[in-house]
Write an enzyme that holds these catalytic residues in place. Structure first.
Site, PDB file in Angstrom:
ATOM      1  N   SER A 185     -11.774   7.370 -12.151  1.00  0.00           N
ATOM      2  CA  SER A 185     -10.410   7.606 -12.605  1.00  0.00           C
ATOM      3  C   SER A 185      -9.523   7.817 -11.395  1.00  0.00           C
ATOM      4  O   SER A 185      -9.998   7.834 -10.255  1.00  0.00           O
ATOM      5  CB  SER A 185     -10.354   8.841 -13.505  1.00  0.00           C
ATOM      6  OG  SER A 185     -10.493   9.998 -12.711  1.00  0.00           O
ATOM      7  N   LYS A 186      -8.260   8.023 -11.660  1.00  0.00           N
ATOM      8  CA  LYS A 186      -7.286   8.184 -10.574  1.00  0.00           C
ATOM      9  C   LYS A 186      -7.635   9.349  -9.655  1.00  0.00           C
ATOM     10  O   LYS A 186      -7.233   9.377  -8.501  1.00  0.00           O
ATOM     11  CB  LYS A 186      -5.881   8.393 -11.161  1.00  0.00           C
ATOM     12  CG  LYS A 186      -5.363   7.146 -11.839  1.00  0.00           C
ATOM     13  CD  LYS A 186      -3.852   7.038 -11.754  1.00  0.00           C
ATOM     14  CE  LYS A 186      -3.333   5.784 -12.435  1.00  0.00           C
ATOM     15  NZ  LYS A 186      -3.224   5.946 -13.913  1.00  0.00           N
ATOM     16  N   ARG A 187      -8.392  10.301 -10.193  1.00  0.00           N
ATOM     17  CA  ARG A 187      -8.812  11.432  -9.355  1.00  0.00           C
ATOM     18  C   ARG A 187      -9.616  10.967  -8.140  1.00  0.00           C
ATOM     19  O   ARG A 187      -9.636  11.603  -7.107  1.00  0.00           O
ATOM     20  CB  ARG A 187      -9.699  12.387 -10.158  1.00  0.00           C
ATOM     21  CG  ARG A 187      -8.964  13.320 -11.075  1.00  0.00           C
ATOM     22  CD  ARG A 187      -9.916  14.372 -11.629  1.00  0.00           C
ATOM     23  NE  ARG A 187     -11.095  13.780 -12.249  1.00  0.00           N
ATOM     24  CZ  ARG A 187     -12.320  13.870 -11.754  1.00  0.00           C
ATOM     25  NH1 ARG A 187     -12.540  14.520 -10.643  1.00  0.00           N
ATOM     26  NH2 ARG A 187     -13.330  13.293 -12.378  1.00  0.00           N
ATOM     27  N   HIS A 188     -10.330   9.853  -8.322  1.00  0.00           N
ATOM     28  CA  HIS A 188     -11.185   9.371  -7.236  1.00  0.00           C
ATOM     29  C   HIS A 188     -10.406   8.556  -6.207  1.00  0.00           C
ATOM     30  O   HIS A 188     -10.851   8.401  -5.073  1.00  0.00           O
ATOM     31  CB  HIS A 188     -12.309   8.499  -7.808  1.00  0.00           C
ATOM     32  CG  HIS A 188     -13.251   9.252  -8.694  1.00  0.00           C
ATOM     33  ND1 HIS A 188     -13.210   9.165 -10.070  1.00  0.00           N
ATOM     34  CD2 HIS A 188     -14.262  10.099  -8.400  1.00  0.00           C
ATOM     35  CE1 HIS A 188     -14.158   9.936 -10.579  1.00  0.00           C
ATOM     36  NE2 HIS A 188     -14.804  10.512  -9.595  1.00  0.00           N
ATOM     37  N   GLY A 189      -9.279   8.018  -6.620  1.00  0.00           N
ATOM     38  CA  GLY A 189      -8.497   7.151  -5.736  1.00  0.00           C
ATOM     39  C   GLY A 189      -7.845   6.065  -6.568  1.00  0.00           C
ATOM     40  O   GLY A 189      -7.779   6.180  -7.792  1.00  0.00           O
TER      41      GLY A 189
END
Ligand code: GLU
Ligand code: ZN
Length: 494
Positions: free
Chosen positions: A254-258
């Site tokens: 998800s966006k949390r990872h990049g």
């Protein structure tokens, strides 16, 4: 039997890594089996639909060089391939199910459904969801509702008894009790719009899809789809639900990872061949060893048997590494036009290039090529050639543990050596050794001598190799910047 597979995205957001992985697996599987790759746009959810997403889908596939054999734009024998252009068809099939007793009209108002939901919550009843109120209406009751002008939805009559089993190539047999399948889901909404399940099953059938490769998150929908195939009297295709794509922490990517949208990767300067190669290895491997595959090679060697059951890990560092490798495989002539848009956007050059810039870039490309992870790195690495550095005080010139007075001395002496060396045309390596020797005399580390030169010339402590930078910048500017740095340092030496 000809293999026919499809990628069926809903244009409700930008194409992301997981979606593109699904597209690639389908595409490669079709090619490897001499089959057809079909693109179908599942745009039945009109609230979440956006033109931008649809355009992004086309842009992404064309950037990756993935051409579809049938689908929007190119057409084909089973068109149209955009679901919103097929609405009449879904209605017809849904009504046929009603006529066959496999589905029924439901006239319940949203207020009634809400009330049912609330009562179920309060009584903690085992029965959740729709209470099948309209499943056994009499003809008279139905006529009465219609007379009142109520527009019904069509619901599937899910069997109350028995089980439904489907086979998944990776997961084996998956069985679900029919009473655990959602109670009589809506197939056609009251405005005539189909739900995902109805449109998806009808289209897969009418388009002759033989294998369904899609994300694992669709497994819960599969029993319902099987029941729909049964209701229609159709044979379901082969299922192969793909392993999840996760970040390194084991959580769904998800966006949390990049970045997860392909557009982001593209803008940062990942090469399509690198992204394609790496994404193909997320959940698939050839022999557990080989990592480099061109698109043409994947079109030959891709097979379902080598898809992993375990989730695929998307490792951003590994992608960077792949990208660097692919960048270094390019010739200078191939790389230059890929870098130009970044240089132009940064305001460093205007296109078409004038002669002096063309010359400068021809020298820059081979130097920078060895150091790029992504194409956009060229901006920071070459900024010193196009902008005068701004130094934040004298401290920036100092190597670790070296004070300002010593740094001044080091730069002053290094400058003398550099200036005479360059003017006399001495070789870089010899000059470099001479400068390095200063460190011994000053009793500091070598870095303490080179850091001020590097920062003076490039404005940064990380840069292209020093002598390459000097030659790119030219002697006059090099000397001027060093003199400027010396002045700044001197002003702080009392
Ligand atoms: N439109 C669905 C999606 O966006 C398709 C799922 C499927 O492949 O059946 O993922
Ligand atoms: Zn009802």
């Amino acid at each position: 039997m000809e293999v026919r597979v499809r990628y069926a995205p809903s244009p409700t957001g930008l194409q992301h890594i997981g979606g593109v992985r699904t597209a690639l697996f389908n595409y490669f599987f079709a090619r490897a089996n001499g089959g057809k790759f079909i693109l179908r746009v599942e745009d039945t959810d009109r609230d979440r639909y956006s033109d931008e997403s649809l355009q992004d889908l086309y842009d992404t596939l064309s950037w990756l060089g993935i051409a579809w054999d049938e689908g929007p734009v190119v057409g084909g024998p089973c068109g149209p391939y955009v679901q919103s252009e097929r609405f009449e068809l879904y209605r017809k099939y849904a009504e046929q199910l009603v006529a066959d007793g496999k589905a029924y009209y439901c006239f319940c108002s949203s207020e009634r459904l809400e009330q049912v939901r609330n009562e179920q919550q309060v009584s903690k009843s085992e029965q959740q969801g729709y209470d099948r109120h309209c499943r056994n209406l009499t003809d008279e009751q139905r006529a009465e509702y219609i007379k009142q002008g109520i527009r019904p939805v069509i619901r599937l009559k899910v069997p109350m008894e028995g089980k439904t089993t489907f086979h998944d190539v990776l997961m084996g047999d998956i069985t679900r009790r029919n009473r655990d399948v959602s109670p009589d889901p809506i197939l056609l909404k009251s405005d005539g719009f189909p739900t995902y399940h109805l449109a998806n099953v009808i289209d897969d059938h009418l388009m002759g899809i033989t294998h369904i490769m899609r994300a694992q998150e669709w497994i819960p929908s599969a029993p319902l789809h099987i029941l729909l195939y049964e209701a229609f009297g159709w044979d379901p295709p082969v299922y192969c639900h793909l392993p999840m794509v996760m970040g390194k922490d084991g959580q769904k990517l998800s966006k949390r990872h990049g970045s997860t949208s392909v557009r982001d990767f593209r803008e940062k300067g990942y090469l399509p061949e690198a992204l394609m190669n790496y994404v193909s290895l997320v959940g698939w491997s050839y022999d557990g060893q080989r990592e480099f595959f061109s698109k043409e090679e994947l079109e030959q060697v891709f097979c379902l048997e080598k898809i992993n059951k375990a989730p695929g890990i998307f490792d951003y560092k590994k992608l960077d590494w792949f990208n660097g490798q692919y960048i270094r495989q390019k010739s200078d002539a191939e790389l230059l036009p890929l870098l130009l848009p970044y240089l132009e956007k940064a305001g460093f050059v205007t296109l078409p290039l004038d002669d002096s810039h063309a010359q400068l870039l021809a020298t820059l490309v081979p130097v920078v090529k060895e150091r790029l992870k992504v194409l956009s790195d060229v901006v920071d690495l070459s900024r010193f050639l196009f902008e005068e550095p701004v130094y934040a005080g004298a401290q920036v010139f100092c190597g670790k543990g070296v004070d300002i007075p010593t740094t001044y001395k080091a730069l002053d002496q290094a400058y003398a050596l550099l200036r005479s060396g360059l003017e006399e045309g001495r070789e870089d390596t010899i000059l470099e050794t001479e400068i390095a020797d200063l460190a011994g005399l000053l009793e500091i580390k070598v870095n303490g001598v080179f850091m001020p030169i590097r920062v003076a010339i490039t404005g940064s402590s990380v840069s292209l190799p020093l002598f390459d930078s000097i030659h790119l910048l030219g002697q006059d500017k090099t000397f001027a910047r060093i003199e400027n740095a010396l002045a700044i340092l001197k002003s702080e030496v009392r």
